[in-house]
Design an enzyme around this catalytic site. Structure first.
Site: not given
Ligand code: 3PG
Length: 220
Positions: A48, A52, A76, A136
């Site tokens: 992943e 960011r 994100t 998540k």
């Protein structure tokens, strides 16, 4: 490049099988390929890349182009634009820290695999209403860890969670032991600063430590 064609069920199955997903935040995309190669050599085929940093999308594109067999997620994902940019760059799945109904609805309508972040019952119910059953759990440790997750999921049926946020080699086992957990994600094997400083031998050591741990669990 478009993402490899896989439906959500296939992607979620691969995530479950992987058990651990390195979450990578790169400041410079030039580190993407050496890092992906290292992680793949250590047996991590699901990665992943977070958004960011500005280098996120470019890193994703590079890995997709050079390692078509890697299953790639974007972290994100905060907007529809992030989701679209990620899919266009070759992402197989999308992860967000929270549950943004607009983003989730958009992704589901397009057939994208989205794993939205939750840490309370209201968010879980909102996700269920949208059709999400794999979430998540973020930030896992600061939210109260596995005990908190067990407590808040009690009223619901079969749900699965990818735990991230504060997971490390020290607490990984307690999360993977829970039937609620489909996989754990985190930066402990390749922390952003270590990537930036190109400490690839230390990243390799951390990856092997986790891989050895996973292999010993599979054998027992
Ligand atoms: C993230 O949001 O960056 C991930 O959940 C990783 O969290 P961690 O750095 O605590 O592993």
């Amino acid at each position: 490049m478009k993402s490899a064609k896989m439906n959500s069920m296939q992607v979620l199955k691969i995530i479950e099988h992987s058990a651990v997903i390195p979450v990578l935040t790169l400041n410079e995309s030039m580190h993407a390929l050496p890092l992906a190669k290292l992680l793949k050599n250590c047996g991590f085929n699901v990665l992943e890349i977070t958004l960011r940093t500005k280098a996120g999308i470019e890193s994703l594109k590079l890995i997709r182009e050079h390692h078509p067999d890697v299953v790639l997620g974007t972290g994100t994902v905060l907007s529809i634009e992030h989701a679209e940019d990620s899919i266009a760059a070759g992402a197989n799945f999308l992860v967000s820290p929270g549950l943004n109904p607009r983003v989730v609805e958009h992704c589901l309508s397009k057939g994208y695999t989205i794993i939205p972040g939750v840490n309370n019952p209201s968010q879980i119910e909102q996700g269920l209403e949208l059709g999400i059953t794999t979430f998540k759990y973020f930030p896992a440790v600061a939210s109260g860890g596995i005990k908190m997750l067990e407590a808040i999921t009690g009223p619901y049926g079969r749900l699965k969670f990818m735990a991230t946020g504060g997971i490390s080699q020290d607490n990984l086992g307690e999360y993977l032991d829970s039937p609620l957990i489909t996989a754990c994600g985190g930066s402990w094997m390749a922390p952003s600063q270590m990537i930036q400083d190109q400490q690839f031998s230390e990243i390799h050591r951390l990856c092997i430590e986790t891989k050895t741990f996973l292999d010993s669990r599979r054998r027992s």
